[in-house]
Design a protein around this motif. Structure first.
Motif, PDB file in Angstrom:
ATOM      1  N   MET A  66       0.826  -1.208   0.000  1.00 35.43           N
ATOM      2  CA  MET A  66       0.000   0.000   0.000  1.00 35.43           C
ATOM      3  C   MET A  66       0.862   1.260   0.000  1.00 35.43           C
ATOM      4  N   ALA A  67       1.970   1.232   0.719  1.00 34.23           N
ATOM      5  CA  ALA A  67       2.875   2.386   0.743  1.00 34.23           C
ATOM      6  C   ALA A  67       3.487   2.617  -0.637  1.00 34.23           C
ATOM      7  N   LEU A  68       3.874   1.539  -1.320  1.00 33.61           N
ATOM      8  CA  LEU A  68       4.405   1.649  -2.683  1.00 33.61           C
ATOM      9  C   LEU A  68       3.358   2.247  -3.612  1.00 33.61           C
ATOM     10  N   THR A  69       2.117   1.803  -3.487  1.00 33.91           N
ATOM     11  CA  THR A  69       1.030   2.314  -4.312  1.00 33.91           C
ATOM     12  C   THR A  69       0.763   3.780  -3.999  1.00 33.91           C
ATOM     13  N   THR A  70       0.806   4.141  -2.727  1.00 40.61           N
ATOM     14  CA  THR A  70       0.572   5.525  -2.314  1.00 40.61           C
ATOM     15  C   THR A  70       1.614   6.463  -2.916  1.00 40.61           C
ATOM     16  N   CYS A  71       2.865   6.034  -2.950  1.00 37.79           N
ATOM     17  CA  CYS A  71       3.910   6.859  -3.559  1.00 37.79           C
ATOM     18  C   CYS A  71       3.643   7.065  -5.046  1.00 37.79           C
ATOM     19  N   GLU A  72       3.186   6.036  -5.732  1.00 39.60           N
ATOM     20  CA  GLU A  72       2.850   6.160  -7.154  1.00 39.60           C
ATOM     21  C   GLU A  72       1.656   7.090  -7.347  1.00 39.60           C
ATOM     22  N   LEU A  73       0.667   7.003  -6.465  1.00 40.80           N
ATOM     23  CA  LEU A  73      -0.494   7.892  -6.547  1.00 40.80           C
ATOM     24  C   LEU A  73      -0.085   9.345  -6.335  1.00 40.80           C
ATOM     25  N   LYS A  74       0.840   9.572  -5.434  1.00 40.43           N
ATOM     26  CA  LYS A  74       1.352  10.931  -5.193  1.00 40.43           C
ATOM     27  C   LYS A  74       2.027  11.462  -6.460  1.00 40.43           C
ATOM     28  N   TRP A  75       2.834  10.631  -7.117  1.00 34.54           N
ATOM     29  CA  TRP A  75       3.510  11.029  -8.342  1.00 34.54           C
ATOM     30  C   TRP A  75       2.489  11.335  -9.439  1.00 34.54           C
ATOM     31  N   ILE A  76       1.460  10.513  -9.566  1.00 39.63           N
ATOM     32  CA  ILE A  76       0.418  10.745 -10.573  1.00 39.63           C
ATOM     33  C   ILE A  76      -0.322  12.044 -10.285  1.00 39.63           C
ATOM     34  N   SER A  77      -0.556  12.348  -9.015  1.00 41.89           N
ATOM     35  CA  SER A  77      -1.225  13.615  -8.685  1.00 41.89           C
ATOM     36  C   SER A  77      -0.369  14.810  -9.092  1.00 41.89           C
ATOM     37  N   TYR A  78       0.955  14.696  -8.957  1.00 38.92           N
ATOM     38  CA  TYR A  78       1.845  15.772  -9.406  1.00 38.92           C
ATOM     39  C   TYR A  78       1.764  15.950 -10.924  1.00 38.92           C
ATOM     40  N   ILE A  79       1.729  14.844 -11.648  1.00 36.64           N
ATOM     41  CA  ILE A  79       1.612  14.912 -13.109  1.00 36.64           C
ATOM     42  C   ILE A  79       0.301  15.590 -13.503  1.00 36.64           C
ATOM     43  N   LEU A  80      -0.791  15.212 -12.851  1.00 34.94           N
ATOM     44  CA  LEU A  80      -2.084  15.819 -13.160  1.00 34.94           C
ATOM     45  C   LEU A  80      -2.088  17.309 -12.840  1.00 34.94           C
ATOM     46  N   GLN A  81      -1.432  17.700 -11.744  1.00 35.93           N
ATOM     47  CA  GLN A  81      -1.329  19.119 -11.409  1.00 35.93           C
ATOM     48  C   GLN A  81      -0.551  19.875 -12.479  1.00 35.93           C
ATOM     49  N   ASP A  82       0.539  19.271 -12.972  1.00 33.45           N
ATOM     50  CA  ASP A  82       1.314  19.903 -14.040  1.00 33.45           C
ATOM     51  C   ASP A  82       0.496  20.067 -15.312  1.00 33.45           C
ATOM     52  N   LEU A  83      -0.475  19.177 -15.515  1.00 36.45           N
ATOM     53  CA  LEU A  83      -1.347  19.250 -16.685  1.00 36.45           C
ATOM     54  C   LEU A  83      -2.603  20.072 -16.408  1.00 36.45           C
ATOM     55  N   ASN A  84      -2.615  20.782 -15.269  1.00 39.97           N
ATOM     56  CA  ASN A  84      -3.743  21.620 -14.852  1.00 39.97           C
ATOM     57  C   ASN A  84      -5.055  20.834 -14.797  1.00 39.97           C
ATOM     58  N   THR A  85      -4.988  19.637 -14.261  1.00 42.05           N
ATOM     59  CA  THR A  85      -6.148  18.771 -14.126  1.00 42.05           C
ATOM     60  C   THR A  85      -6.226  18.281 -12.696  1.00 42.05           C
ATOM     61  N   GLN A  86      -7.418  18.284 -12.144  1.00 40.94           N
ATOM     62  CA  GLN A  86      -7.619  17.788 -10.793  1.00 40.94           C
ATOM     63  C   GLN A  86      -8.603  16.626 -10.832  1.00 40.94           C
ATOM     64  N   PRO A  87      -8.335  15.559 -10.096  1.00 40.62           N
ATOM     65  CA  PRO A  87      -9.310  14.470 -10.002  1.00 40.62           C
ATOM     66  C   PRO A  87     -10.603  14.966  -9.360  1.00 40.62           C
ATOM     67  N   THR A  88     -11.712  14.326  -9.697  1.00 38.50           N
ATOM     68  CA  THR A  88     -13.006  14.736  -9.158  1.00 38.50           C
ATOM     69  C   THR A  88     -13.180  14.336  -7.697  1.00 38.50           C
ATOM     70  N   SER A  89     -12.370  13.399  -7.212  1.00 39.95           N
ATOM     71  CA  SER A  89     -12.440  12.956  -5.823  1.00 39.95           C
ATOM     72  C   SER A  89     -11.081  12.371  -5.437  1.00 39.95           C
ATOM     73  N   PRO A  90     -10.844  12.143  -4.129  1.00 39.30           N
ATOM     74  CA  PRO A  90      -9.574  11.510  -3.743  1.00 39.30           C
ATOM     75  C   PRO A  90      -9.446  10.130  -4.378  1.00 39.30           C
ATOM     76  N   ALA A  91      -8.233   9.730  -4.635  1.00 40.13           N
ATOM     77  CA  ALA A  91      -7.987   8.409  -5.209  1.00 40.13           C
ATOM     78  C   ALA A  91      -8.433   7.341  -4.217  1.00 40.13           C
ATOM     79  N   LYS A  92      -9.069   6.306  -4.726  1.00 46.43           N
ATOM     80  CA  LYS A  92      -9.478   5.191  -3.878  1.00 46.43           C
ATOM     81  C   LYS A  92      -8.427   4.105  -3.969  1.00 46.43           C
ATOM     82  N   LEU A  93      -7.919   3.705  -2.818  1.00 45.92           N
ATOM     83  CA  LEU A  93      -6.898   2.668  -2.739  1.00 45.92           C
ATOM     84  C   LEU A  93      -7.534   1.416  -2.156  1.00 45.92           C
ATOM     85  N   TYR A  94      -7.636   0.370  -2.973  1.00 41.51           N
ATOM     86  CA  TYR A  94      -8.260  -0.876  -2.545  1.00 41.51           C
ATOM     87  C   TYR A  94      -7.182  -1.907  -2.208  1.00 41.51           C
TER      88      TYR A  94
END
Length: 165
Positions: free
Chosen positions: A89-117
């Motif tokens: 889960m920690a490995l996945t969380t780090c990847e999700l953090k990186w993806i959120s940075y990429i989306l921010q650079d593309l001026n895009t925000q997710p509609t809700s927090p990422a769901k981690l199953y």
């Protein structure tokens, strides 16, 4: 992305030429998909017969399209399936953090927090419970990695999973 060079441009052209030459291969991204992120995290506890290290894996979706996946042998030996799952889960969380940075650079925000199953109920309860105790001391860094992203609402960990067979 902030200061592209000629080598970046050439690499992008190479990717585009590859995509043009392989139209039957690739990932499908529907034009009407919402921007929400789902991540599935799992591990195979003590699966390496030589070292007894666990293998972590994750699969991340943007809308209904897969955007990132990985499986990797963990660096340390986990003493329980919960510990191995928490490291995944920690490995996945780090990847999700990186993806959120990429989306921010593309001026895009997710509609809700990422769901981690994940399927390990003990790991889910540790991640959702802000109390740190003696039984989780050995996964302290992973605990704080996940807890910080959970409290800042980058990720949301559903407490119940519906798994259909």
């Amino acid at each position: 992305m902030a200061k592209p060079t000629t080598s970046h441009h050439l690499a992008a052209l190479r990717v585009l030429k590859y995509l043009k030459g392989t139209p039957s291969l690739g990932l499908f991204f529907p034009s009407q998909s919402s921007i929400h992120i789902k991540a599935y995290s799992d591990n195979d506890w003590a699966s390496c017969p030589d070292t007894r290290r666990s293998v972590s894996a994750y699969y991340i979706f943007l809308g209904n399209s897969p955007i990132s996946w990985k499986s990797k042998k963990q660096k340390t030996i986990s003493r329980s399936s919960c510990e191995a799952e928490y490291r995944a889960m920690a490995l996945t969380t780090c990847e999700l953090k990186w993806i959120s940075y990429i989306l921010q650079d593309l001026n895009t925000q997710p509609t809700s927090p990422a769901k981690l199953y994940c399927v390990n109920q003990s790991a889910i309860h540790i991640a959702s419970n802000p109390v740190f105790h003696e039984r989780t001391k050995h996964i302290e860094l992973d605990y704080y990695t996940i807890q910080e992203q959970h409290t800042t609402c980058l990720i949301k960990i559903p407490l119940s999973l519906l798994i259909s067979n």
